[in-house]
Motif scaffolding. Structure first.
Motif, PDB file in Angstrom:
ATOM      1  N   ILE A 187       0.837  -1.206   0.000  1.00 54.78           N
ATOM      2  CA  ILE A 187       0.000   0.000   0.000  1.00 54.78           C
ATOM      3  C   ILE A 187       0.871   1.255   0.000  1.00 54.78           C
ATOM      4  CG2 ILE A 187      -1.529   1.374   1.463  1.00 54.78           C
ATOM      5  CD1 ILE A 187      -2.931  -1.188   2.218  1.00 54.78           C
ATOM      6  N   VAL A 188       1.811   1.289   0.931  1.00 53.45           N
ATOM      7  CA  VAL A 188       2.648   2.485   1.039  1.00 53.45           C
ATOM      8  C   VAL A 188       3.473   2.667  -0.239  1.00 53.45           C
ATOM      9  CG1 VAL A 188       4.518   3.558   2.325  1.00 53.45           C
ATOM     10  CG2 VAL A 188       2.717   2.362   3.533  1.00 53.45           C
ATOM     11  N   THR A 189       4.034   1.544  -0.733  1.00 56.87           N
ATOM     12  CA  THR A 189       4.846   1.604  -1.942  1.00 56.87           C
ATOM     13  C   THR A 189       4.047   2.101  -3.134  1.00 56.87           C
ATOM     14  OG1 THR A 189       6.100  -0.276  -1.127  1.00 56.87           O
ATOM     15  CG2 THR A 189       6.292   0.199  -3.440  1.00 56.87           C
ATOM     16  N   PHE A 190       2.858   1.536  -3.309  1.00 56.13           N
ATOM     17  CA  PHE A 190       2.028   1.927  -4.450  1.00 56.13           C
ATOM     18  C   PHE A 190       1.659   3.398  -4.364  1.00 56.13           C
ATOM     19  CE2 PHE A 190      -2.030   2.752  -6.379  1.00 56.13           C
ATOM     20  CZ  PHE A 190      -1.801   2.302  -7.663  1.00 56.13           C
ATOM     21  N   MET A 191       1.256   3.801  -3.167  1.00 53.89           N
ATOM     22  CA  MET A 191       0.812   5.172  -2.992  1.00 53.89           C
ATOM     23  C   MET A 191       1.961   6.150  -3.244  1.00 53.89           C
ATOM     24  SD  MET A 191       0.325   7.870  -1.051  1.00 53.89           S
ATOM     25  CE  MET A 191       1.273   7.403   0.387  1.00 53.89           C
ATOM     26  N   LEU A 192       3.126   5.821  -2.710  1.00 54.52           N
ATOM     27  CA  LEU A 192       4.279   6.703  -2.914  1.00 54.52           C
ATOM     28  C   LEU A 192       4.663   6.771  -4.385  1.00 54.52           C
ATOM     29  CD1 LEU A 192       6.602   5.826   0.094  1.00 54.52           C
ATOM     30  CD2 LEU A 192       5.389   7.961  -0.326  1.00 54.52           C
ATOM     31  N   THR A 193       4.574   5.625  -5.081  1.00 50.30           N
ATOM     32  CA  THR A 193       4.951   5.613  -6.495  1.00 50.30           C
ATOM     33  C   THR A 193       3.968   6.422  -7.337  1.00 50.30           C
ATOM     34  OG1 THR A 193       5.627   3.346  -6.073  1.00 50.30           O
ATOM     35  CG2 THR A 193       5.747   4.094  -8.324  1.00 50.30           C
ATOM     36  N   ALA A 194       2.680   6.123  -7.153  1.00 49.57           N
ATOM     37  CA  ALA A 194       1.676   6.814  -7.966  1.00 49.57           C
ATOM     38  C   ALA A 194       1.705   8.312  -7.701  1.00 49.57           C
ATOM     39  CB  ALA A 194       0.291   6.250  -7.689  1.00 49.57           C
ATOM     40  N   GLY A 195       2.044   8.704  -6.472  1.00 54.09           N
ATOM     41  CA  GLY A 195       2.056  10.113  -6.145  1.00 54.09           C
ATOM     42  C   GLY A 195       3.424  10.755  -6.297  1.00 54.09           C
ATOM     43  N   SER A 196       4.407   9.995  -6.788  1.00 55.92           N
ATOM     44  CA  SER A 196       5.753  10.561  -6.850  1.00 55.92           C
ATOM     45  C   SER A 196       5.854  11.564  -7.992  1.00 55.92           C
ATOM     46  CB  SER A 196       6.782   9.458  -7.033  1.00 55.92           C
ATOM     47  OG  SER A 196       6.638   8.905  -8.314  1.00 55.92           O
ATOM     48  N   TYR A 197       6.745  12.483  -7.810  1.00 56.61           N
ATOM     49  CA  TYR A 197       6.882  13.536  -8.812  1.00 56.61           C
ATOM     50  C   TYR A 197       8.330  13.664  -9.255  1.00 56.61           C
ATOM     51  CZ  TYR A 197       6.811  18.181 -10.863  1.00 56.61           C
ATOM     52  OH  TYR A 197       6.959  19.238 -11.720  1.00 56.61           O
ATOM     53  N   LEU A 198       9.233  13.710  -8.262  1.00 55.92           N
ATOM     54  CA  LEU A 198      10.637  13.982  -8.560  1.00 55.92           C
ATOM     55  C   LEU A 198      11.278  12.927  -9.442  1.00 55.92           C
ATOM     56  CD1 LEU A 198      12.144  15.185  -5.220  1.00 55.92           C
ATOM     57  CD2 LEU A 198      12.138  16.388  -7.390  1.00 55.92           C
ATOM     58  N   THR A 199      11.155  11.656  -9.038  1.00 60.86           N
ATOM     59  CA  THR A 199      11.891  10.605  -9.730  1.00 60.86           C
ATOM     60  C   THR A 199      11.485  10.488 -11.203  1.00 60.86           C
ATOM     61  OG1 THR A 199      11.891   9.524  -7.588  1.00 60.86           O
ATOM     62  CG2 THR A 199      12.741   8.265  -9.424  1.00 60.86           C
ATOM     63  N   PRO A 200      10.188  10.405 -11.530  1.00 60.95           N
ATOM     64  CA  PRO A 200       9.835  10.314 -12.956  1.00 60.95           C
ATOM     65  C   PRO A 200      10.296  11.531 -13.757  1.00 60.95           C
ATOM     66  CG  PRO A 200       7.930   9.843 -11.598  1.00 60.95           C
ATOM     67  CD  PRO A 200       8.990  10.321 -10.684  1.00 60.95           C
TER      68      PRO A 200
ATOM     69  N   ALA B 204      -8.874   9.364  -6.118  1.00 63.76           N
ATOM     70  CA  ALA B 204      -9.875   8.297  -6.217  1.00 63.76           C
ATOM     71  C   ALA B 204      -9.203   7.002  -6.634  1.00 63.76           C
ATOM     72  CB  ALA B 204     -10.952   8.684  -7.227  1.00 63.76           C
ATOM     73  N   PHE B 205      -8.316   7.127  -7.606  1.00 59.58           N
ATOM     74  CA  PHE B 205      -7.658   5.931  -8.123  1.00 59.58           C
ATOM     75  C   PHE B 205      -6.802   5.248  -7.054  1.00 59.58           C
ATOM     76  CE2 PHE B 205      -3.774   4.224 -10.016  1.00 59.58           C
ATOM     77  CZ  PHE B 205      -4.342   3.126 -10.635  1.00 59.58           C
ATOM     78  N   THR B 206      -5.940   6.031  -6.372  1.00 62.18           N
ATOM     79  CA  THR B 206      -5.084   5.399  -5.355  1.00 62.18           C
ATOM     80  C   THR B 206      -5.940   4.853  -4.208  1.00 62.18           C
ATOM     81  OG1 THR B 206      -4.692   7.564  -4.398  1.00 62.18           O
ATOM     82  CG2 THR B 206      -2.965   6.693  -5.794  1.00 62.18           C
ATOM     83  N   SER B 207      -7.012   5.580  -3.843  1.00 64.15           N
ATOM     84  CA  SER B 207      -7.857   5.092  -2.747  1.00 64.15           C
ATOM     85  C   SER B 207      -8.488   3.759  -3.114  1.00 64.15           C
ATOM     86  CB  SER B 207      -8.966   6.095  -2.426  1.00 64.15           C
ATOM     87  OG  SER B 207      -8.435   7.365  -2.278  1.00 64.15           O
ATOM     88  N   VAL B 208      -8.984   3.651  -4.364  1.00 61.35           N
ATOM     89  CA  VAL B 208      -9.629   2.410  -4.790  1.00 61.35           C
ATOM     90  C   VAL B 208      -8.629   1.255  -4.735  1.00 61.35           C
ATOM     91  CG1 VAL B 208     -10.562   1.207  -6.799  1.00 61.35           C
ATOM     92  CG2 VAL B 208     -11.455   3.436  -6.168  1.00 61.35           C
ATOM     93  N   VAL B 209      -7.407   1.493  -5.224  1.00 59.75           N
ATOM     94  CA  VAL B 209      -6.414   0.415  -5.209  1.00 59.75           C
ATOM     95  C   VAL B 209      -6.077   0.010  -3.768  1.00 59.75           C
ATOM     96  CG1 VAL B 209      -4.051  -0.209  -5.804  1.00 59.75           C
ATOM     97  CG2 VAL B 209      -5.450   1.027  -7.434  1.00 59.75           C
ATOM     98  N   VAL B 210      -5.885   1.003  -2.892  1.00 65.31           N
ATOM     99  CA  VAL B 210      -5.582   0.702  -1.494  1.00 65.31           C
ATOM    100  C   VAL B 210      -6.739  -0.077  -0.867  1.00 65.31           C
ATOM    101  CG1 VAL B 210      -5.335   1.771   0.784  1.00 65.31           C
ATOM    102  CG2 VAL B 210      -4.005   2.620  -1.150  1.00 65.31           C
TER     103      VAL B 210
END
Lengths: 286, 290
Positions: free
Chosen positions: B216-229, B266-272
């Motif tokens: 959960i934490v990994t997915f959320m951090l990835t989907a919400g990440s900005y710097l690395t991509p 909405a998307f990250t919440s649904v996946v979590v």
């Protein structure tokens, strides 16, 4: 796991994998740190010799980080922001811990989940949502009354609030974990010996919580210092260090001064993290 | 006795106040404000209409939802990779390493946790760009003749993201596996299970809370990440958070930006939520423990 069948070979392979993993973990950090000492205008090979110019030189083009006014002002703002966020988070986190460990009220479990929610909201969303709300309030207030509330515009106050909104969850969880282990008999003994409630809190309960409060404060400080995603949308003219570094990084001509800053930050946060771990480890047997 | 209860009441309300202020003012209201803004459409200066127009235009623009889909699939890939790469490391730290090296390894794992995303991405840039360390070493060793650009590819973005989030996978895994009794594994072998069966039937079920929490934490951090991509993938990395930034800061189209924000949330919440339901866990048994 299946190391059992041919233990030696499997185990060696496993150990190699773990070693490779740690090399993977360390490589970018080593690269970021090492080039701070390269006597070149670019943070890349070939190695041009050792220098401390990127820390201490006072002249262009090799302006060292301790003479770079913009970097220093970023460091200052980061420090101010992180201190505020950390203090606020520890205070509210301690209140939350007492609320959820010591009190019983309807809907407590649901509210506990609500308390954790900010950790699973992407940081970017926390940032833009707060920006939208603050700007909407500021705009409608200005239209209705002509009063301009500058703290609702992007700036240090919004950055602090935005970071606080999820760091307080981390602080609460750390302090809750410690308060749960507290032996109520200690408070009862103090009360039986005639101490007032306030005195029990100040001399028994809070000292017991101190390691967790210090650790939560340090963690909050570090997370705030490093934060970028939430900060990006709320930042005004007082840019913290991460934003300034990012601006330089996306420009192609970044010099090893960024490596110097990175090294200082890594060492600083390493020391602080170690302190937070030591503080928590040094607990009375319970 | 009566005053005793009044005191408890009072302290309950005093403690509830900061909690309520925080949740209502800094979490709930901002999200509602964002939702509200996303339902608003500007048709003339200071004239607004309310409806789903922003969502309709999102659906009508393939670039937008392709970016969301891309972010989603890459985030799932990163989460899966982090689990597969991180699980053996966590198992080693929790179960195989000796008592003394365990603490040291755990500390080593934690150190990069305290280093900013920005510095980690910067380190990867220095290693992987055309004039970077890896390219220079390859040229020096004579394996290749010209410089190689490793940056600005999807593979690099995935590696960088796995690197950024893998610690958040390993830490909860170590803390769950740490509590597992070795006798359970012994028993599994004694009952005739091979390594794979023991892993599948005993170790993984036991580690489930850690796995769910890490994912959960990994997915959320990835989907919400900005710097690395952005830093490793370049300007054309088509990451969804970059679209949000673009709408908010570059185009100053807040209504569209808010719409994107609502969709991402909405998307990250649904996946979590799906992750929690599938594993029968709740937020307080998973995320709160790590």
């Amino acid at each position: 796991m299946s190391a059992r069948k041919s233990p030696s070979l499997m185990l060696i392979g496993y150990r190699l994998y773990i070693a490779a993993f740690f090399v993977f973990l360390a490589a970018p950090l080593v690269a970021a740190g090492t080039f701070a000492f390269n006597d070149s205008l670019f943070p890349s090979l070939p190695w041009q010799g050792f220098t401390l110019d990127w820390f201490f030189s006072a002249t262009e083009p090799k302006l060292g980080m301790f003479h770079d006014r913009r970097l220093l002002s970023g460091l200052y703002y980061s420090f101010v922001i992180a201190t505020c966020v950390s203090a606020l988070s520890v205070f509210v986190g301690t209140c939350n811990a007492f609320l959820f460990v010591r009190h019983y009220f309807p809907g407590k479990n649901a509210l506990y989940v609500v308390m954790i929610l900010p950790l699973v909201i992407p940081g970017v969303i926390l940032g833009i949502a707060l920006l939208v709300l603050a700007s909407t309030i500021a705009n409608s207030l200005e239209q209705a009354t002509g009063i301009e509330l500058s703290f609702l515009r992007p700036g240090i106050v919004l950055v602090v609030l935005g970071q606080f909104s999820f760091i307080v969850t981390i602080a609460s969880l750390v302090i809750v974990a410690r308060l749960r282990k507290f032996d109520m008999a200690m408070e009862e003994a103090a009360l039986n010996l005639g101490a007032s409630r306030a005195r029990v809190l100040a001399t028994v309960t809070l000292p017991y919580l101190r390691p967790a409060m210090i650790a939560a404060g340090i963690v909050g400080f570090l997370v705030s210092f490093e934060n970028f995603n939430t900060t990006l949308f709320l930042v005004g003219s007082e840019a913290p260090l991460t934003v300034i570094m990012y601006d330089r990084m996306v420009k192609v001509g970044s010099t090893p001064v960024l490596n110097a800053v990175s090294l200082v930050l890594m060492l600083g946060s390493g020391v602080l993290a170690l302190v937070s771990i030591l503080v928590q480890r040094d607990r009375s047997p319970s | 006795m009566r005053s005793q209860r009044d005191i408890r009441r009072l302290s309950l309300f005093l403690l509830l106040a900061p909690f309520a202020l925080w949740i209502v003012l800094l979490v709930a209201l901002p999200q509602l404000g964002m939702l509200f803004l996303s339902l608003r459409e500007k048709i003339a200066p200071r004239v607004y209409e309310y409806g789903f127009a922003n969502y309709v235009s999102f659906a009508g623009e393939p670039i937008y939802w392709n970016t969301l889909l891309r972010t989603a699939t890459m985030s799932l890939l990163v989460t899966a990779l982090a689990l597969v790469i991180g699980f053996p490391v966590a198992y080693y730290i929790a179960k195989i390493a000796g008592r003394r090296s365990r603490g040291a390894l755990f500390l080593l794992i934690l150190i990069p946790l305290w280093v900013s995303d920005l510095i980690r991405a910067f380190g990867w840039i220095l290693l992987l760009r055309e004039t970077g360390v890896v390219s220079s070493l390859l040229q020096w060793s004579g394996l290749v003749s010209g410089g190689i650009e490793f940056l600005y590819t999807d593979a690099t973005v995935v590696v960088g993201l796995v690197y950024t989030v893998i610690l958040f996978m390993i830490v909860p895994l170590v803390s769950t596996l740490d509590g597992m009794d070795e006798a359970m594994i012994e028993a599994g072998y004694n009952l005739g299970g091979n390594g794979f069966t023991v892993l599948r039937r005993i170790i993984i079920p036991y580690a489930m809370p850690g796995i769910v929490s890490g994912c959960i934490v990994t997915f959320m951090l990835t989907a919400g990440s900005y710097l690395t991509p952005i830093l490793l993938g370049g300007k054309n990395s088509s990451w969804f958070t970059a679209q949000i930034y673009d709408q908010f800061i570059t185009r100053y189209n807040w209504e569209a930006g808010a719409t994107f924000g609502v969709l991402l949330l909405a998307f990250t919440s649904v996946v979590v939520w799906i992750g929690l339901k599938l594993s029968g866990q709740s937020l307080s048994t998973t995320v709160a423990r790590s």
